[in-house]
Structures are given as C-alpha cells and as structure tokens.
Design a protein around this motif. Structure first.
Motif, PDB file in Angstrom:
ATOM      1  N   GLY A  10       0.841  -1.191   0.000  1.00 32.39           N
ATOM      2  CA  GLY A  10       0.000   0.000   0.000  1.00 32.39           C
ATOM      3  C   GLY A  10       0.870   1.232   0.000  1.00 32.39           C
ATOM      4  O   GLY A  10       2.104   1.156   0.069  1.00 32.39           O
ATOM      5  N   GLY A  11       0.249   2.373  -0.071  1.00 32.79           N
ATOM      6  CA  GLY A  11       0.975   3.629  -0.138  1.00 32.79           C
ATOM      7  C   GLY A  11       1.944   3.837   1.002  1.00 32.79           C
ATOM      8  O   GLY A  11       3.014   4.417   0.829  1.00 32.79           O
ATOM      9  N   VAL A  12       1.627   3.338   2.190  1.00 35.81           N
ATOM     10  CA  VAL A  12       2.510   3.502   3.339  1.00 35.81           C
ATOM     11  C   VAL A  12       3.841   2.782   3.102  1.00 35.81           C
ATOM     12  O   VAL A  12       4.865   3.164   3.654  1.00 35.81           O
ATOM     13  CB  VAL A  12       1.826   3.011   4.642  1.00 35.81           C
ATOM     14  CG1 VAL A  12       1.674   1.507   4.654  1.00 35.81           C
ATOM     15  CG2 VAL A  12       2.569   3.500   5.864  1.00 35.81           C
ATOM     16  N   GLY A  13       3.853   1.776   2.246  1.00 45.39           N
ATOM     17  CA  GLY A  13       5.079   1.054   1.937  1.00 45.39           C
ATOM     18  C   GLY A  13       6.105   1.897   1.196  1.00 45.39           C
ATOM     19  O   GLY A  13       7.260   1.500   1.071  1.00 45.39           O
ATOM     20  N   GLY A  20      12.287   1.287   7.525  1.00 47.08           N
ATOM     21  CA  GLY A  20      13.504   1.006   8.273  1.00 47.08           C
ATOM     22  C   GLY A  20      13.233   0.842   9.761  1.00 47.08           C
ATOM     23  O   GLY A  20      13.770  -0.070  10.405  1.00 47.08           O
ATOM     24  N   ARG A  21      12.410   1.699  10.306  1.00 42.42           N
ATOM     25  CA  ARG A  21      12.088   1.605  11.739  1.00 42.42           C
ATOM     26  C   ARG A  21      11.322   0.328  12.046  1.00 42.42           C
ATOM     27  O   ARG A  21      11.597  -0.338  13.042  1.00 42.42           O
ATOM     28  CB  ARG A  21      11.286   2.827  12.179  1.00 42.42           C
ATOM     29  CG  ARG A  21      12.140   4.092  12.208  1.00 42.42           C
ATOM     30  CD  ARG A  21      11.503   5.201  12.953  1.00 42.42           C
ATOM     31  NE  ARG A  21      11.369   4.829  14.367  1.00 42.42           N
ATOM     32  CZ  ARG A  21      10.675   5.532  15.248  1.00 42.42           C
ATOM     33  NH1 ARG A  21      10.072   6.635  14.875  1.00 42.42           N
ATOM     34  NH2 ARG A  21      10.598   5.147  16.495  1.00 42.42           N
ATOM     35  N   LEU A  22      10.348  -0.017  11.192  1.00 42.01           N
ATOM     36  CA  LEU A  22       9.602  -1.257  11.408  1.00 42.01           C
ATOM     37  C   LEU A  22      10.543  -2.455  11.400  1.00 42.01           C
ATOM     38  O   LEU A  22      10.443  -3.355  12.238  1.00 42.01           O
ATOM     39  CB  LEU A  22       8.535  -1.443  10.328  1.00 42.01           C
ATOM     40  CG  LEU A  22       7.348  -0.493  10.365  1.00 42.01           C
ATOM     41  CD1 LEU A  22       6.487  -0.679   9.128  1.00 42.01           C
ATOM     42  CD2 LEU A  22       6.529  -0.687  11.624  1.00 42.01           C
ATOM     43  N   SER A  23      11.455  -2.451  10.476  1.00 43.25           N
ATOM     44  CA  SER A  23      12.396  -3.559  10.341  1.00 43.25           C
ATOM     45  C   SER A  23      13.324  -3.669  11.543  1.00 43.25           C
ATOM     46  O   SER A  23      13.585  -4.766  12.041  1.00 43.25           O
ATOM     47  CB  SER A  23      13.205  -3.371   9.051  1.00 43.25           C
ATOM     48  OG  SER A  23      14.069  -4.435   8.849  1.00 43.25           O
ATOM     49  N   ARG A  24      13.816  -2.530  12.017  1.00 38.82           N
ATOM     50  CA  ARG A  24      14.779  -2.530  13.128  1.00 38.82           C
ATOM     51  C   ARG A  24      14.138  -2.669  14.497  1.00 38.82           C
ATOM     52  O   ARG A  24      14.699  -3.305  15.376  1.00 38.82           O
ATOM     53  CB  ARG A  24      15.592  -1.236  13.113  1.00 38.82           C
ATOM     54  CG  ARG A  24      16.622  -1.133  12.037  1.00 38.82           C
ATOM     55  CD  ARG A  24      17.494   0.106  12.217  1.00 38.82           C
ATOM     56  NE  ARG A  24      16.728   1.333  12.377  1.00 38.82           N
ATOM     57  CZ  ARG A  24      16.287   2.089  11.373  1.00 38.82           C
ATOM     58  NH1 ARG A  24      16.531   1.732  10.135  1.00 38.82           N
ATOM     59  NH2 ARG A  24      15.598   3.182  11.599  1.00 38.82           N
ATOM     60  N   PRO A  37       5.255  -1.059  -3.764  1.00 36.45           N
ATOM     61  CA  PRO A  37       4.332  -1.208  -2.646  1.00 36.45           C
ATOM     62  C   PRO A  37       3.081  -0.349  -2.736  1.00 36.45           C
ATOM     63  O   PRO A  37       2.149  -0.547  -1.973  1.00 36.45           O
ATOM     64  CB  PRO A  37       5.171  -0.775  -1.447  1.00 36.45           C
ATOM     65  CG  PRO A  37       6.110   0.228  -2.013  1.00 36.45           C
ATOM     66  CD  PRO A  37       6.424  -0.262  -3.402  1.00 36.45           C
ATOM     67  N   GLY A  38       3.037   0.612  -3.648  1.00 34.47           N
ATOM     68  CA  GLY A  38       1.894   1.514  -3.721  1.00 34.47           C
ATOM     69  C   GLY A  38       0.622   0.805  -4.167  1.00 34.47           C
ATOM     70  O   GLY A  38       0.584  -0.410  -4.344  1.00 34.47           O
ATOM     71  N   ASP A  39      -0.418   1.587  -4.348  1.00 36.61           N
ATOM     72  CA  ASP A  39      -1.716   1.018  -4.687  1.00 36.61           C
ATOM     73  C   ASP A  39      -1.678   0.214  -5.982  1.00 36.61           C
ATOM     74  O   ASP A  39      -2.373  -0.783  -6.114  1.00 36.61           O
ATOM     75  CB  ASP A  39      -2.767   2.128  -4.784  1.00 36.61           C
ATOM     76  CG  ASP A  39      -2.993   2.785  -3.425  1.00 36.61           C
ATOM     77  OD1 ASP A  39      -2.644   2.177  -2.399  1.00 36.61           O
ATOM     78  OD2 ASP A  39      -3.514   3.913  -3.398  1.00 36.61           O
ATOM     79  N   ASP A  40      -0.848   0.627  -6.944  1.00 32.02           N
ATOM     80  CA  ASP A  40      -0.737  -0.146  -8.183  1.00 32.02           C
ATOM     81  C   ASP A  40      -0.121  -1.515  -7.908  1.00 32.02           C
ATOM     82  O   ASP A  40      -0.492  -2.506  -8.525  1.00 32.02           O
ATOM     83  CB  ASP A  40       0.080   0.613  -9.235  1.00 32.02           C
ATOM     84  CG  ASP A  40       1.391   1.168  -8.702  1.00 32.02           C
ATOM     85  OD1 ASP A  40       1.644   1.041  -7.487  1.00 32.02           O
ATOM     86  OD2 ASP A  40       2.155   1.735  -9.490  1.00 32.02           O
TER      87      ASP A  40
END
Length: 154
Positions: A10-13, A20-24, A37-40
């Motif tokens: 999704g757009g948040v991707g 990076g923060r989510l991963s770490r 990762p966007g809507d397309d």
C-alpha cells in the motif's frame, strides 16, 4: 502479533523511513516490502494471488482442467515499467539536440572515466539503463549522479 514475518504493501510502503524503523524496532525476523508497494502494486499482488497463489482455488478446480498456468518460482521483477527502444531514445535525443552535447562512448572504461571527471568537476550525470521500475517512485535503472559535497547542487 506473535508473527515473525511482516509483508507491508500500500501507499505507506513507500515511506522508507518508516520501513527502516519497522524492520529494526519491532522484532520481526523477516520484513518484505515489494518493490512496487503503492496502490498499483496491490493490484499486481492481488492478480498474482488470484492466478497463482490460491491453493484452495487450485484444489477446488483441480479436476476441471489438467492445464494450469505455470507457477512463479521467484518474485516479480521490479522492472515492469517502460522499456524504450534504441530508436525511441535516439529520436528523443535528436529532438533535444540544440540543448545537448552528445558523444557516443562504447567503451565502459572510457564512459566511467568521463563520468567521474564530470562529477569531480561539479557536473551532474543522468544515468539510464534498461526498464524502469513500476510505481510512483521508479528510479531503478535510472539515477542522477553528482558529488553531494558540492554546494549548490541540492
């Protein structure tokens, strides 16, 4: 969530700082963010799942047909964007000729010498190679190269 894997779409991707923060910081063993990762990209993923990844659907229709589309053995390439032919590129260069200084360089060694000299002297290089990525921030195979220490380039 007690899950070890995270797939974000999704757009948040498109938010690389958040990714990076989510991963770490969240303790996931594996974090996967598709190159589109966007809507397309969600549409591409939904289509891929419907065609190739729905095991329940496969089991339901197994008796109906002996021919199935081939399964993907690896992720889709991020390079699904435009692919311009040599003639298309040449036509665009010719249209911009009054504003360009063009030199055809076939040797990689010579090309890299010219590029490094240009960057060292404060110039900017536009690099294009192959298909672009799919999506709104498609920079794959295309880059703008410059010395970030030079004032006035940013």
């Amino acid at each position: 969530t007690n899950q070890s894997n995270l797939c974000l779409a999704g757009g948040v991707g498109l938010n690389s700082v958040l990714n990076g923060r989510l991963s770490r910081e969240l303790g996931f063993k594996n974090v996967f963010i598709p190159p589109y990762p966007g809507d397309d990209g969600i549409a591409v993923g939904c289509c891929a799942y419907a065609l190739y990844g729905n095991q329940a659907l496969d089991a339901k229709h197994e008796h109906e047909s002996s021919t199935k589309p081939p399964m993907w053995t690896q992720p889709l390439s991020p390079y699904l964007g435009p692919d311009y032919s040599y003639d298309e590129i040449r036509s665009e260069i010719e249209a911009a000729m009054p504003w360009l200084d063009v030199e055809l360089v076939t040797s990689d060694e010579r090309r890299f010498e010219i590029m490094s000299s240009e960057i060292e002297s404060g110039g900017v290089i536009a690099w294009y190679q192959g298909r672009s990525e799919l999506g709104p921030r498609a920079l794959g195979h295309r880059s703008i190269l410059a010395d970030p220490r030079k004032k006035g380039l940013v």
